[in-house]
Design an enzyme around this catalytic site. Structure first.
Site, mmCIF file in Angstrom:
data_model
loop_
_atom_site.group_PDB
_atom_site.id
_atom_site.type_symbol
_atom_site.label_atom_id
_atom_site.label_comp_id
_atom_site.label_asym_id
_atom_site.label_seq_id
_atom_site.Cartn_x
_atom_site.Cartn_y
_atom_site.Cartn_z
ATOM 1 N N SER A 1 0.829 -1.194 0.000
ATOM 2 C CA SER A 1 0.000 0.000 0.000
ATOM 3 C C SER A 1 0.863 1.243 0.000
ATOM 4 O O SER A 1 2.087 1.170 0.058
ATOM 5 C CB SER A 1 -0.892 0.010 1.229
ATOM 6 O OG SER A 1 -0.096 0.108 2.384
ATOM 7 N N LYS A 2 0.204 2.381 -0.046
ATOM 8 C CA LYS A 2 0.918 3.656 -0.136
ATOM 9 C C LYS A 2 1.994 3.808 0.933
ATOM 10 O O LYS A 2 3.045 4.347 0.680
ATOM 11 C CB LYS A 2 -0.067 4.816 -0.016
ATOM 12 C CG LYS A 2 -0.659 5.227 -1.325
ATOM 13 C CD LYS A 2 -2.156 5.357 -1.233
ATOM 14 C CE LYS A 2 -2.803 4.000 -1.135
ATOM 15 N NZ LYS A 2 -4.203 3.937 -1.020
ATOM 16 N N ARG A 3 1.677 3.308 2.113
ATOM 17 C CA ARG A 3 2.642 3.558 3.175
ATOM 18 C C ARG A 3 3.937 2.769 2.994
ATOM 19 O O ARG A 3 4.909 2.986 3.694
ATOM 20 C CB ARG A 3 2.002 3.285 4.535
ATOM 21 C CG ARG A 3 2.070 1.881 5.026
ATOM 22 C CD ARG A 3 1.135 1.653 6.200
ATOM 23 N NE ARG A 3 0.391 0.431 5.977
ATOM 24 C CZ ARG A 3 0.874 -0.764 6.235
ATOM 25 N NH1 ARG A 3 2.063 -0.886 6.744
ATOM 26 N NH2 ARG A 3 0.167 -1.837 5.986
#
Length: 385
Positions: free
Chosen positions: A150-152
């Site tokens: 994911s983005k993180r």
RNA sequence: GCCCCGGUCGUCUAGCCCGGUUAGGACGCCACCCUUUCAAGGUGGAGAUCAUGGGAUCGAAGCCCAUCCGGGGUACCA
């Protein structure tokens, strides 16, 4: 399908019980068994309603996943999911099924996270009298922490990889390797080879961790396989983006002479400006103490610079073989090692301790730039004394 | 909790379906070679009791069972 009038459960304050509460909310819904009378009563008093799909209460829903084989669920474990929201819009589940049918989709290939909703889709296909497509659930890609990417994780929209200097073909090659292999050894292959050979039966079942290091290696391999002109063309947008304004515009003829020099030294296209900046502008900022190589002092450094300058300004054919020949002799006369003498020259000409092979670099730089930089270095070095 | 899917070097994987290999390759790591720096390249090395425990078999990473661990899903998101 049936209308459901149950009110939306307010999420509890503590996140802990939230999930369980929701589960029980749908489990407690009795709207499916409402009498006509009860329905009209509820309908008048309620401002929102929703449509749920009536799942079979027994039996199993199963299908043959093209990658995982037979998968089945007991229908009793599946709840009556919502197909029409209170705003009148269908949920994804209803929409895909309708869409896939209308578009005559034969194969649905999606990530494994969709596997649990497949029985719902299958039931919908059947209820609608549609022929279901074939399904293939591909392994997911995880971050270094083994959780869904994911983005993180810094992993990002696919376009950002392009901005970061990854070649699309390289990214594709790397990604396909995350869950598929051609054979027991081939890793770097053209997009066409991938297209020609890709088969679902060689797709892995287990999730893979996204390894940035390997992506970087693949990207480097692709960069090295480019023809110099191609590399120059690929670098151009990055130079235009990252080089200081004064250094622009970049001459493409000059750039294609530079490109082969850093082809083996660059792993991402966005390194372009950084690794080539001294070709476009003299580095006047470097610390002149860097000119002094190991085992040398001020005097030997200065005389090395002067001797080099004499050689360089006397050359009319600025060709790397000739440069090396001449300067090697000079270095020997000064009883300096190649490392020392060429090190001094490298810093003087590029402002850096690290560069592509010195003489090729000088050749591309050309006589004027080189001579003026060495002069400048001598001047600054003397002044710094 | 319930449901589903996975589990071979640190990482990506080959082999598994159709039992017999010193369990192969690659990234990363280490060493050496090459070398004017940095890379690239070459050679070699460390690294996997094939998640664990049972079973059937002369023989298991491969077949069967159980367990454990990991992930995903459990939304009026997709």
């Amino acid at each position: 399908a049936y209308h459901c009038y149950c009110s939306v459960e307010r999420p509890a304050q503590d996140g802990q019980g939230q999930r369980d509460r929701r589960v029980s909310a749908s489990a407690d819904c009795h709207c499916r068994d409402l009498s006509q009378e009860e329905i009209s009563k509820l309908k008048s008093g309620q401002d929102s309603e929703v449509i749920r799909f009536a799942m079979p209460r027994d039996g199993v829903t199963k299908f043959n996943d093209l990658i995982r084989g037979e998968v089945e669920w007991r229908n009793e474990t599946l709840n009556d999911f919502i197909i029409m929201k209170s705003d009148g819009f269908p949920t994804y589940h209803l929409a895909v099924v309708a869409d896939d049918h209308l578009m005559e989709i034969s194969h649905v290939m999606r990530a494994e996270e969709w596997l649990p909703s497949t029985p719902r889709h299958l039931q919908l296909f059947e209820a609608l009298g549609f022929e279901p497509p074939q399904f293939a659930h591909l392994p997911m890609i995880m971050g270094p922490d083994r959780a869904k990417l994911s983005k993180r994780h810094g992993a990002t929209a696919i376009g950002e990889y392009k901005d970061d200097g990854y070649l699309p073909e390289a990214l594709l090659n790397f990604m396909v390797l995350l869950g598929w292999s051609l054979d027991d050894k081939t890793e770097i292959m053209s997009t066409q080879t991938i297209i020609d050979n890709f088969t679902l039966d060689r797709v892995t079942k287990s999730a893979a961790i996204f390894d940035q290091e390997k992506l970087l290696w693949v990207n480097g391999m692709y960069i090295r396989e480019l023809k110099p002109e191609q590399l120059a063309g690929r670098m151009m947008p990055f130079l235009e983006r990252d080089l200081p304004k004064e250094a622009l515009p970049v001459d493409s003829g000059y750039l294609s002479r530079i490109a082969p020099l850093l082809q083996e030294r660059i792993k991402r296209l966005d390194d372009s400006a950084d690794i080539t900046s001294y070709f476009f502008q003299a580095n006047e900022e470097f610390d002149t103490s860097e000119l002094v190589q190991k085992g040398m002092d001020r005097d030997t450094t200065l005389s090395a610079l002067k001797a080099a300058l004499a050689d360089l300004s006397g050359m009319d054919d600025f060709e790397h073989g000739k440069l090396e020949e001449l300067l090697t002799v000079t270095g020997e006369k000064l009883s300096l090692s190649r490392r020392q003498f060429f090190g001094v020259l490298r810093v003087a000409a590029t402002g850096r301790a690290v560069s592509p092979p010195l003489f090729e670099t000088l050749e591309v730089l050309g006589k004027d730039r080189t001579v003026s930089r060495v002069k400048n270095a001598i001047q600054r070095f003397s002044a710094a004394g």
